[in-house]
Design an enzyme around this catalytic site. Structure first.
Site, PDB file in Angstrom:
ATOM      1  N   HIS A  58       0.839  -1.201   0.000  1.00  0.00           N
ATOM      2  CA  HIS A  58       0.000   0.000   0.000  1.00  0.00           C
ATOM      3  C   HIS A  58       0.876   1.252   0.000  1.00  0.00           C
ATOM      4  O   HIS A  58       1.249   1.767   1.050  1.00  0.00           O
ATOM      5  CB  HIS A  58      -0.912  -0.002   1.229  1.00  0.00           C
ATOM      6  CG  HIS A  58      -2.004   1.019   1.186  1.00  0.00           C
ATOM      7  ND1 HIS A  58      -3.236   0.818   1.761  1.00  0.00           N
ATOM      8  CD2 HIS A  58      -2.065   2.262   0.639  1.00  0.00           C
ATOM      9  CE1 HIS A  58      -3.990   1.877   1.581  1.00  0.00           C
ATOM     10  NE2 HIS A  58      -3.294   2.778   0.895  1.00  0.00           N
ATOM     11  N   HIS A  60       1.511   5.196  -2.224  1.00  0.00           N
ATOM     12  CA  HIS A  60       1.027   6.191  -3.185  1.00  0.00           C
ATOM     13  C   HIS A  60       2.239   6.893  -3.786  1.00  0.00           C
ATOM     14  O   HIS A  60       2.935   7.622  -3.086  1.00  0.00           O
ATOM     15  CB  HIS A  60       0.114   7.209  -2.496  1.00  0.00           C
ATOM     16  CG  HIS A  60      -1.120   6.612  -1.900  1.00  0.00           C
ATOM     17  ND1 HIS A  60      -2.296   6.474  -2.612  1.00  0.00           N
ATOM     18  CD2 HIS A  60      -1.357   6.091  -0.670  1.00  0.00           C
ATOM     19  CE1 HIS A  60      -3.209   5.904  -1.834  1.00  0.00           C
ATOM     20  NE2 HIS A  60      -2.669   5.661  -0.649  1.00  0.00           N
ATOM     21  N   ASN A  92      -5.042   5.936  -7.363  1.00  0.00           N
ATOM     22  CA  ASN A  92      -5.687   7.251  -7.306  1.00  0.00           C
ATOM     23  C   ASN A  92      -4.757   8.302  -7.919  1.00  0.00           C
ATOM     24  O   ASN A  92      -4.099   9.076  -7.238  1.00  0.00           O
ATOM     25  CB  ASN A  92      -6.126   7.620  -5.888  1.00  0.00           C
ATOM     26  CG  ASN A  92      -5.042   7.459  -4.854  1.00  0.00           C
ATOM     27  OD1 ASN A  92      -4.066   6.719  -5.043  1.00  0.00           O
ATOM     28  ND2 ASN A  92      -5.190   8.150  -3.731  1.00  0.00           N
ATOM     29  N   HIS A 177     -10.594   0.437   0.261  1.00  0.00           N
ATOM     30  CA  HIS A 177     -10.582   1.613   1.129  1.00  0.00           C
ATOM     31  C   HIS A 177     -11.969   1.663   1.763  1.00  0.00           C
ATOM     32  O   HIS A 177     -12.961   1.892   1.076  1.00  0.00           O
ATOM     33  CB  HIS A 177     -10.312   2.875   0.310  1.00  0.00           C
ATOM     34  CG  HIS A 177     -10.374   4.137   1.100  1.00  0.00           C
ATOM     35  ND1 HIS A 177      -9.242   4.782   1.552  1.00  0.00           N
ATOM     36  CD2 HIS A 177     -11.422   4.889   1.514  1.00  0.00           C
ATOM     37  CE1 HIS A 177      -9.591   5.879   2.212  1.00  0.00           C
ATOM     38  NE2 HIS A 177     -10.913   5.962   2.202  1.00  0.00           N
ATOM     39  N   HIS A 230      -5.760  -0.471   5.722  1.00  0.00           N
ATOM     40  CA  HIS A 230      -5.561   0.384   6.907  1.00  0.00           C
ATOM     41  C   HIS A 230      -6.668   0.249   7.970  1.00  0.00           C
ATOM     42  O   HIS A 230      -7.373   1.215   8.295  1.00  0.00           O
ATOM     43  CB  HIS A 230      -5.380   1.841   6.517  1.00  0.00           C
ATOM     44  CG  HIS A 230      -6.254   2.358   5.417  1.00  0.00           C
ATOM     45  ND1 HIS A 230      -7.628   2.247   5.420  1.00  0.00           N
ATOM     46  CD2 HIS A 230      -5.937   3.004   4.267  1.00  0.00           C
ATOM     47  CE1 HIS A 230      -8.109   2.809   4.335  1.00  0.00           C
ATOM     48  NE2 HIS A 230      -7.106   3.273   3.612  1.00  0.00           N
ATOM     49  N   ASN A 276      -6.194   9.393   7.124  1.00  0.00           N
ATOM     50  CA  ASN A 276      -7.496   8.759   6.910  1.00  0.00           C
ATOM     51  C   ASN A 276      -7.297   7.275   6.640  1.00  0.00           C
ATOM     52  O   ASN A 276      -6.682   6.914   5.637  1.00  0.00           O
ATOM     53  CB  ASN A 276      -8.205   9.422   5.731  1.00  0.00           C
ATOM     54  CG  ASN A 276      -9.633   8.954   5.589  1.00  0.00           C
ATOM     55  OD1 ASN A 276     -10.209   8.399   6.520  1.00  0.00           O
ATOM     56  ND2 ASN A 276     -10.219   9.180   4.422  1.00  0.00           N
ATOM     57  N   ASP A 303       0.789   2.691   3.836  1.00  0.00           N
ATOM     58  CA  ASP A 303      -0.086   3.740   3.298  1.00  0.00           C
ATOM     59  C   ASP A 303       0.723   5.022   3.098  1.00  0.00           C
ATOM     60  O   ASP A 303       0.272   6.118   3.439  1.00  0.00           O
ATOM     61  CB  ASP A 303      -1.291   3.976   4.210  1.00  0.00           C
ATOM     62  CG  ASP A 303      -2.369   4.834   3.551  1.00  0.00           C
ATOM     63  OD1 ASP A 303      -2.268   5.106   2.337  1.00  0.00           O
ATOM     64  OD2 ASP A 303      -3.317   5.255   4.258  1.00  0.00           O
ATOM     65  N   HIS A 307       2.665  14.441   0.557  1.00  0.00           N
ATOM     66  CA  HIS A 307       2.015  15.677   0.144  1.00  0.00           C
ATOM     67  C   HIS A 307       3.046  16.791   0.123  1.00  0.00           C
ATOM     68  O   HIS A 307       4.123  16.673   0.710  1.00  0.00           O
ATOM     69  CB  HIS A 307       0.882  16.050   1.106  1.00  0.00           C
ATOM     70  CG  HIS A 307      -0.288  15.127   1.071  1.00  0.00           C
ATOM     71  ND1 HIS A 307      -1.157  15.061   0.008  1.00  0.00           N
ATOM     72  CD2 HIS A 307      -0.741  14.220   1.974  1.00  0.00           C
ATOM     73  CE1 HIS A 307      -2.097  14.154   0.256  1.00  0.00           C
ATOM     74  NE2 HIS A 307      -1.861  13.632   1.440  1.00  0.00           N
ATOM     75  N   PHE A 321      -5.241  14.740   3.981  1.00  0.00           N
ATOM     76  CA  PHE A 321      -5.091  13.533   4.784  1.00  0.00           C
ATOM     77  C   PHE A 321      -3.835  12.778   4.349  1.00  0.00           C
ATOM     78  O   PHE A 321      -3.536  12.669   3.169  1.00  0.00           O
ATOM     79  CB  PHE A 321      -6.297  12.604   4.579  1.00  0.00           C
ATOM     80  CG  PHE A 321      -7.567  13.043   5.230  1.00  0.00           C
ATOM     81  CD1 PHE A 321      -7.788  12.819   6.584  1.00  0.00           C
ATOM     82  CD2 PHE A 321      -8.567  13.663   4.491  1.00  0.00           C
ATOM     83  CE1 PHE A 321      -8.979  13.207   7.186  1.00  0.00           C
ATOM     84  CE2 PHE A 321      -9.762  14.044   5.085  1.00  0.00           C
ATOM     85  CZ  PHE A 321      -9.967  13.819   6.439  1.00  0.00           C
TER      86      PHE A 321
END
Length: 422
Positions: A58, A60, A92, A177, A230, A276, A303, A307, A321
């Site tokens: 997991h 991103h 995403n 999710h 998560h 989140n 996760d 950012h 988040f």
């Protein structure tokens, strides 16, 4: 190509002290006083700890579409720095990999830009937010490891059930999710006394548990491999435990931050603590630990959610988040749980390598002759301070900056090649 690793202390499912030889990306020999063939790179670990390469299902990586936050290259470098040889990236993105062309382009870039193994989830529904199913057979054939709308809970039960049926037909997992938007509202942290104290809108546990209960019933009916992302609440652990007892094909992950922190640990209205699902109560945190120890929860996944600094500055009310985790997960968990005798090192390696590889059908997680030479070497003796200046990730959004930890990555070796060296 050969790589000879001398004087290793191997932990994991098959403990071993001695030497390891890799040939063309595969472990070719284990033993003592192994001799190096011609043109062999030799590494003397001098007793440092070697383990199966860590596996994170997991992450991103934000590319394409959000390269200011992270790229495939920086995300993979960060993962290698944290000891990960295999990761699975979420869809995403922009464009969303919800069609064969975009998925194939993304998988190709994962291969060219990363020195570690980067697998890819495709979307459950078109654009993530719709009720239109993607082409599960086509996407699976194009290389999708499974299907996820991570960042968005599938709100319609019939849509989710039909997705499960479609994924089951192509022997692929649904990676969920779990979030009912009707319960989420404008919550930015866990609903409870701490949210009231800080004057912030809270997010009910029902946001997660109501949709998880629905999904477990649907998973039982469809027979799909259903993976819960998560997990954060005690009730969720109970629901998964009950479902497993009924024979539901469910696996579940927990993130390091939910094991390490509770909402009571949030010192102020600080965006670094906004994630989140949110940090839950201490009761929930303890239930997650118990769920790992009794096998209800199968693995630990970061996760990793980078950012920009602007997106994580100021109040939780407007901040994004998510926190980063690839470069801190092992060290934090080793320091807080193994060194305090709550977990053994072997258990931690199982949850961070062997088990996620097994549950997702990945050829990883073992140090054995004939297995891929995906290896992580850690210094477990010397402490250091978590400092984002040392990171490869573009994201510096973490509440753990400044902590002193043990478990520094010395080498990450993926396919017999050095992906990171301290």
């Amino acid at each position: 190509m050969h790589l000879l690793i001398k004087n290793a202390h191997v932990v994991g499912p098959e403990p071993f002290d001695g030497d390891l030889l890799t040939t063309d990306g595969v472990i070719s020999a284990l033993g003592h006083d192994l001799q190096a063939p011609a043109k062999t790179t030799v590494i003397d670990l001098k007793g440092a700890t070697l383990m199966p390469g860590l596996v994170d299902v997991h992450v991103h990586f934000r590319e394409p579409g959000y390269e200011a936050k992270e790229t495939i290259k920086t995300g993979a470098q960060a993962a290698a720095h944290g000891g990960y040889t295999t990761v699975v990236a979420m869809p995403n993105l922009n464009p969303v990999p919800d069609n064969v062309t975009d998925l194939e382009n993304l998988i190709a870039k994962n291969h060219t830009d990363a020195k570690i193994h980067v697998y890819q989830f495709a979307a459950i529904t078109a654009g993530l937010h719709s009720q239109k199913h993607t082409d599960y057979a086509g996407l699976r054939a194009a290389g999708a490891l499974g299907f996820s709308n991570d960042g968005v809970g599938v709100q319609d039960a019939a849509t989710m059930y039909q997705a499960m049926q479609g994924a089951a037909k192509v022997n692929a997992p649904i990676v969920a999710h779990i979030e009912d938007e009707g319960f989420k509202g404008d919550g930015v942290m866990n609903a409870g006394p701490k949210a009231d104290e800080l004057g912030l809108p809270g997010m009910s546990n029902l946001t997660e548990t109501a949709q998880l209960a629905r999904d477990l019933v649907l998973a039982e009916a469809s027979g799909v491999h259903y993976h819960a992302c998560h997990v954060s609440t005690a009730t969720s652990v109970d629901l998964i435990r009950f479902a497993k007892a009924r024979g539901v094909n469910v696996t579940a992950e927990v993130s390091p931050h939910h094991l390490l922190l509770a909402d009571q640990d949030i010192p102020a209205d600080d965006a670094m603590y906004k994630m989140n699902p949110p940090l839950r109560s201490e009761k929930d945190r303890q239930a997650l630990i118990a769920g790992l120890l009794d096998g209800t929860l199968d693995m630990i996944a970061t996760d990793h959610a980078p950012h920009t600094a602007a997106e994580k500055t100021g109040s939780m009310l407007k901040a994004s988040f998510g926190i980063v985790g690839s470069e801190t997960a092992f060290a934090l968990l080793y320091t807080h749980f193994v060194m305090t005798n709550i977990f053994t090192l072997e258990q931690l390696v199982n949850w961070m390598s062997t088990n996620p590889a097994e549950k997702f059908g990945l050829n990883a997680g073992h140090v054995l002759v004939g297995e891929p030479a995906d290896l992580t070497v850690m210094d477990l003796c010397d402490p250091y301070t978590i400092d984002p200046k040392d990171w490869f990730s573009k994201g510096h959004n973490s509440p753990f900056i400044g902590e002193q930890v043990y478990g520094r990555t010395l080498y990450t070796i993926a396919g017999g090649r050095i992906a990171y060296k301290a």
